[in-house]
Write a protein that holds these residues in place. Structure first.
Motif, PDB file in Angstrom:
ATOM      1  N   TYR A 287      27.814  47.384 -12.863  1.00 22.68           N
ATOM      2  CA  TYR A 287      29.057  47.750 -12.171  1.00 22.68           C
ATOM      3  C   TYR A 287      29.575  46.523 -11.417  1.00 22.68           C
ATOM      4  N   GLN A 291      33.140  44.081 -12.042  1.00 26.44           N
ATOM      5  CA  GLN A 291      34.139  44.013 -10.968  1.00 26.44           C
ATOM      6  C   GLN A 291      35.106  42.846 -11.166  1.00 26.44           C
ATOM      7  N   SER A 293      37.114  40.119 -13.693  1.00 27.07           N
ATOM      8  CA  SER A 293      37.620  40.028 -15.069  1.00 27.07           C
ATOM      9  C   SER A 293      37.023  38.853 -15.835  1.00 27.07           C
ATOM     10  N   THR A 315      30.923  54.341 -12.740  1.00 20.38           N
ATOM     11  CA  THR A 315      31.642  54.561 -11.483  1.00 20.38           C
ATOM     12  C   THR A 315      30.667  54.505 -10.317  1.00 20.38           C
ATOM     13  N   ILE A 320      35.028  55.630  -8.586  1.00 20.39           N
ATOM     14  CA  ILE A 320      35.944  54.514  -8.862  1.00 20.39           C
ATOM     15  C   ILE A 320      35.344  53.594  -9.915  1.00 20.39           C
ATOM     16  N   LEU A 321      36.146  53.211 -10.892  1.00 23.79           N
ATOM     17  CA  LEU A 321      35.721  52.277 -11.936  1.00 23.79           C
ATOM     18  C   LEU A 321      35.752  50.836 -11.416  1.00 23.79           C
ATOM     19  N   ALA A 323      36.802  47.111 -10.843  1.00 23.16           N
ATOM     20  CA  ALA A 323      38.166  46.563 -10.865  1.00 23.16           C
ATOM     21  C   ALA A 323      38.409  45.641 -12.052  1.00 23.16           C
ATOM     22  N   ILE A 325      37.613  45.720 -15.185  1.00 28.11           N
ATOM     23  CA  ILE A 325      37.972  46.268 -16.502  1.00 28.11           C
ATOM     24  C   ILE A 325      39.212  47.161 -16.439  1.00 28.11           C
ATOM     25  N   MET A 326      39.910  47.107 -15.322  1.00 26.31           N
ATOM     26  CA  MET A 326      41.123  47.911 -15.197  1.00 26.31           C
ATOM     27  C   MET A 326      42.354  47.198 -15.752  1.00 26.31           C
ATOM     28  N   ARG A 331      41.470  47.614 -22.030  1.00 29.79           N
ATOM     29  CA  ARG A 331      41.561  49.066 -22.166  1.00 29.79           C
ATOM     30  C   ARG A 331      40.568  49.611 -23.194  1.00 29.79           C
ATOM     31  N   ARG A 334      37.048  49.314 -21.935  1.00 28.79           N
ATOM     32  CA  ARG A 334      36.845  50.283 -20.848  1.00 28.79           C
ATOM     33  C   ARG A 334      36.623  51.690 -21.409  1.00 28.79           C
ATOM     34  N   ASP A 335      37.473  52.093 -22.321  1.00 28.45           N
ATOM     35  CA  ASP A 335      37.349  53.445 -22.889  1.00 28.45           C
ATOM     36  C   ASP A 335      36.028  53.605 -23.647  1.00 28.45           C
TER      37      ASP A 335
END
Length: 410
Positions: A287, A291, A293, A315, A320-321, A323, A325-326, A331, A334-335
């Motif tokens: 995680y 955080q 990129s 999470t 909260i995921l 940051a 990979i947001m 995308r 992340r999915d």
């Protein structure tokens, strides 16, 4: 007054005057003399000169010895609460002979400066200077001062004369905490050799020397300079607990994953760092890695972490995921990771991860000699995350992804 010469010690005064007659001390004597003649009490109070402090500050060995032999008190403090030893360390000559050609005049001068300071320190210690005395305005011991001001040669001398290598300062840090935070390997080696506790935790944060070293080495400066790996290895080989948690529940691998420096993460994994420990806020090392990129873009390192992680928790306690990979560009990744985190591993998959986590990279080749080839290949197999990503893409886009797919190895 321990610094007032005894009767009949006229030679002391002469010796001190001759030893301190030049340089900055001459100006101090002149200023004090003029203040006395003018009866300027304010100047006298603020510029008061204690002979033993002058001798120590300017590393005048003969004058220092003479003063001590005639009853000078090494523990007398100046107006700021510093002892003679404190003042000596604060004014320790920061010199290096590495750039000077051995044997030339400059090299001899620098060597003499260091040797004079070391001689003064030995004289002070031999005459009862308190090597554990702390400052009045803070709790810094002489060892803490030596670390702060880079006085590497004094550490072993102080320790040999009874200095407590595990003393704490006002921030509850030991000298080893400070040296590790500065990534000063020479100082760390000396302190450890003198008995420093490699697993001592700062009372206010729970940070160990290992966690502080990893934090500094994982910083932007640490990454650019390539510094700190040897310091971390030093601590680990001397018994530092790789999975020790601070008061937030973070371990060294959490800090390393957030920094994203591959060499440090691999080193910690080699020493059996647990990538499944959660912080008090429910954050796993992976995680922390996700955080940022620029960490996410290092797919090979991400793969290695994934291969050691189970269960995959995407999470924190607040749902909260990470940051990193947001961003829209991640995308699909992340999915896919969210989907995998909701899909339980098979019993076989769990066993494989446990074997990798228990034996790590250190015994990987040893296991290869013991296990059948098919089983070893199954445990340390390589899988392609791109294949997982393909499952979520239309057939028309799968070919384009194959051209850029990246192998994730275990």
């Amino acid at each position: 007054m321990g610094n007032i010469p005894r009767k009949g010690s006229r030679d002391l005064v002469v010796d001190s005057a001759m030893s301190l007659e030049d340089g900055p001390s001459a100006a101090l004597h002149s200023k004090l003399y003029e203040a006395i003649m003018r009866e300027d009490c304010t100047t006298i109070e603020t510029e008061s000169i204690i002979p033993i402090h002058l001798a120590a500050k300017y590393h005048k060995a003969q004058s220092l010895l003479c003063l001590l032999q005639h009853g000078a008190d090494p523990e007398v403090r100046d107006t700021t609460g510093l002892t003679t030893l404190n003042l000596m360390l604060l004014h320790w000559p920061v010199t290096s002979t590495t750039w000077a050609k051995p044997g030339n005049r400059m090299h001899r001068i620098l060597t003499d400066i260091q040797n004079n300071a070391i001689t003064c320190l030995r004289i002070l210690c031999a005459h009862g200077a308190q090597v554990n005395a702390q400052g009045e305005s803070n709790k810094r011991s002489p060892l803490h001062l030596a670390i702060a001001y880079g006085c590497y040669p004094v550490l072993s001398i102080l320790a040999q004369n009874g200095a407590d290598v595990n003393a704490i300062n006002e921030a509850s840090m030991t000298p080893l905490h400070m040296a590790a935070n500065m990534l000063n390997k020479e100082m760390m080696e000396t302190l450890i050799a003198c008995g420093a506790n490699v697993n001592c935790a700062v009372s206010s944060t729970g940070n160990t020397p290992l966690k502080l070293a990893v934090c500094t080495a994982s910083s932007k400066a640490g990454r650019l300079l390539g510094a700190g790996v040897s310091c971390i290895h030093l601590l680990l080989t001397h018994g530092a607990k790789v999975n020790a948690q601070d008061y937030k529940g973070q371990t060294a691998i959490h800090e390393a994953c957030f920094g994203g420096r591959e060499a440090i993460i691999n080193l910690l994994l080699d020493f059996e760092a647990n990538v499944n420990i959660l912080t008090r806020n429910g954050e796993s090392p992976i995680y922390m890695y996700l955080q940022r990129s620029f960490n996410v873009r290092d797919t090979a390192l991400l793969a290695r972490l994934l291969d050691h992680t189970y269960p995959l928790r995407m999470t924190n306690n607040q749902g909260i995921l990470p940051a990193g990979i947001m961003l829209p560009e991640f995308r699909l990744l992340r999915d896919t990771l969210i989907k995998q985190s909701r899909k339980p591993l098979s019993l076989q998959g769990i066993c494989k991860r446990n074997i990798r986590n228990i034996y790590g990279e250190k015994y990987k080749q040893h296991l290869k000699q013991l296990l059948p080839v098919a089983i070893w290949n199954s445990v340390y197999c390589c899988y392609d995350l791109a294949n997982l990503l393909k499952q979520d893409l239309p057939a028309s886009q799968q070919q384009g992804l194959s051209a850029t797919q990246t192998a994730f190895s275990g």
